[in-house]
Design an enzyme around this catalytic site. Structure first.
Site, short mmCIF file in Angstrom:
data_model
loop_
_atom_site.label_atom_id
_atom_site.label_comp_id
_atom_site.label_asym_id
_atom_site.label_seq_id
_atom_site.Cartn_x
_atom_site.Cartn_y
_atom_site.Cartn_z
N GLN A 295 0.83 -1.20 0.00
CA GLN A 295 0.00 0.00 0.00
C GLN A 295 0.87 1.26 0.00
O GLN A 295 1.87 1.35 0.72
CB GLN A 295 -0.92 0.00 1.22
CG GLN A 295 -1.98 -1.10 1.19
CD GLN A 295 -3.04 -0.87 0.13
OE1 GLN A 295 -3.22 0.27 -0.34
NE2 GLN A 295 -3.75 -1.92 -0.24
N CYS A 432 -9.75 -0.28 -4.49
CA CYS A 432 -9.07 0.99 -4.80
C CYS A 432 -9.72 1.70 -5.99
O CYS A 432 -9.16 2.69 -6.48
CB CYS A 432 -7.59 0.76 -5.05
SG CYS A 432 -7.24 -0.35 -6.43
#
Length: 482
Positions: A295, A432
């Site tokens: 991430q 996402c």
């Protein structure tokens, strides 16, 4: 080698004054001119702006344009923090702004409002949810994860632990203009963590290098720089270019690790230091090799694990002895806490498509005997899973809970179908991309599932991207929270 070019000076006919409508997914707003839809970047709903058309054609379904002058500004408009990404400054010199900070002209509260509107619209239009259902699920809107940080963090700066750069034809550090092969020179990258800017890469001659990837873990454990030589160079020339840059980086007070990198197969050759970085969470340490996935936002690992695992723990789906799965598992960010939650009597299936990242997961979880790590396509592996007991041989394996964290394109119909067939009690879905998430929500709904809880986080300040975490359960199931 890539060439540095500026957008040609537009003609008068390429410029229009338009009234800006709603925000749309993808970082632009919708405007209309003579009945034609135009997707406008660097605008804010409610503004009147002058745009230069960047894509047009009589047969095109829609056109695209960039703002070059603001006629009537929104109260949420601010001066862009990054000159190279500022459409107004670029327009004044008949050039294009670099990509990567397309919401930098919008106040932080304005950015959250725009992202909230996009998530809502996608869930209603693509996900098939009613506005009332979205109101109930998403009352908090997109949440600011930097609100408790220092002044720089509160302003949405200094959050990127990974940054990719290109190289100009003059060998200077650069980034691409939006939707363009043009490469523009850059210096400091305001969204990057300080350790990346401390390298002062803009002072280095990158002649012979095509791409640069930098990873700088938020824990300060050391920076890794990956260098991809220009395609087509002789081996001698490519090797010389990489070694020249590596020597420049080695001369820094805090020298990073450096590796030669092949973007096509992710192969790396360590030049200095090591070919991986050490990432950490509160309870675990992870090795991430080369360009392996992690991430990007410095707070994202904690924010996302707290949200996803929190849903499953609060719902009672992660008891000792539970059988769970982590799909698109990466290096093990969710796998490790799942293994803790179900204990040695439980079992965890970790599935990751990338061979290199799957190898990282094996190293990171080698001490957890109850974790099974498989590399391959999620839908294929789910289709081959059967119950462990001999008496149930041939029957499909059933999971108590699943963490699903697909790439930006989403899970898709085949994965949803295969996952639903394993009859889990709950799925924590980490997304996402709002559009891909909404499409998958519709696939799950068609299979008899519903979204019970939803949060969204601004893990990409000053861009249009947003991260969502949802709890999905069978529509007939009612869960309780302590």
């Amino acid at each position: 080698m890539s060439e540095t070019t500026n957008t040609p000076s537009p003609t008068v006919d390429d410029r229009l004054i338009v009234s800006v409508g709603r925000v749309a997914h993808g970082g632009h707003c919708v405007a209309r001119h003579d009945g034609r839809v135009i997707f406008v970047r660097h605008a804010i709903p409610g503004e009147t702006v002058e745009i230069v058309l960047t894509e047009q054609g009589e047969d095109a379904k829609f056109w695209r344009g960039d703002v070059v002058r603001v006629v009537e500004a929104s109260p949420e408009r601010v001066t862009h923090f990054w000159p190279e990404a500022d459409a107004l400054r670029a327009g004044a010199r008949h050039a294009s702004p670099i990509g990567g900070a397309e919401f930098g002209h919008v106040s932080r509260t304005g950015q959250l409002a725009l992202k909230t509107a996009v998530v809502r619209e996608q869930l209603e239009r693509l996900g098939g949810l009613s506005s009332e259902a979205v109101d109930e699920l998403f009352a908090a809107g997109v949440e600011d994860v930097d609100a408790a940080g220092n002044a720089e963090q509160k302003s949405g700066m200094g959050w990127r632990t990974r940054v990719g750069f290109a190289v100009t034809s003059a060998g200077k550090l650069g980034m691409h203009a939006h939707r363009s092969h043009s490469i523009l020179p850059v210096q400091e990258m305001p969204l990057a963590v300080p350790a990346i800017n401390a390298l002062r890469l803009w002072e280095i001659d990158f002649t012979g290098i095509d791409r640069i990837e930098v990873a700088a873990p938020a824990n300060g454990s050391g920076v890794l720089v990956l260098l991809a030589p220009v395609h087509g160079l002789s081996e001698k020339a490519a090797g010389a270019a990489v070694k020249r840059v590596a020597r420049a980086l080695a001369a820094l007070e805090t020298a990073p690790s450096v590796a030669r990198w092949n973007p096509e197969n992710s192969a790396i050759e360590v030049i200095n230091g090591r070919g991986w970085v050490k990432e950490t969470t509160d309870d675990h340490e992870f090795r991430v090799t080369g360009d392996g996935f992690w991430q990007i936002h410095r707070n994202a690992p904690k924010v996302l694990t707290d949200a996803a695992l929190g849903y499953l723990l609060q719902g009672g789906f992660l008891n000792d002895g539970a059988d769970v799965a982590d799909l698109y598992a990466g290096a093990g960010l969710f796998t490790a806490p799942l293994a803790d939650a179900v204990g040695a009597d439980g079992s965890v299936l970790s599935v990751e498509g990338s061979p290199g990242t799957s190898r990282d997961a094996r190293k990171n979880l080698h001490a957890s005997a109850h974790v099974e790590i498989l590399q391959g396509r999620v839908e294929k592996i789910l289709g081959t899973q059967s119950r462990a007991s001999q008496s149930a041989a041939g029957q499909r394996r059933q999971f108590d809970a699943v963490v699903l964290d697909p790439p930006r394109a989403g899970a898709g119909k085949a994965v949803v179908r295969a996952l639903v067939a394993t009859t889990p009690s709950a799925i924590a879905y980490v997304s996402c991309d709002p559009a891909a998430f909404a499409r998958d929500v519709k696939y799950f709904a068609n299979a008899g599932w519903k979204v019970e809880k939803l949060r969204a986080f601004d893990l990409y300040p000053h861009t249009h991207h947003v991260e969502s975490v949802a709890l999905l359960v069978p529509a007939s199931k009612v869960t309780t929270t302590e």
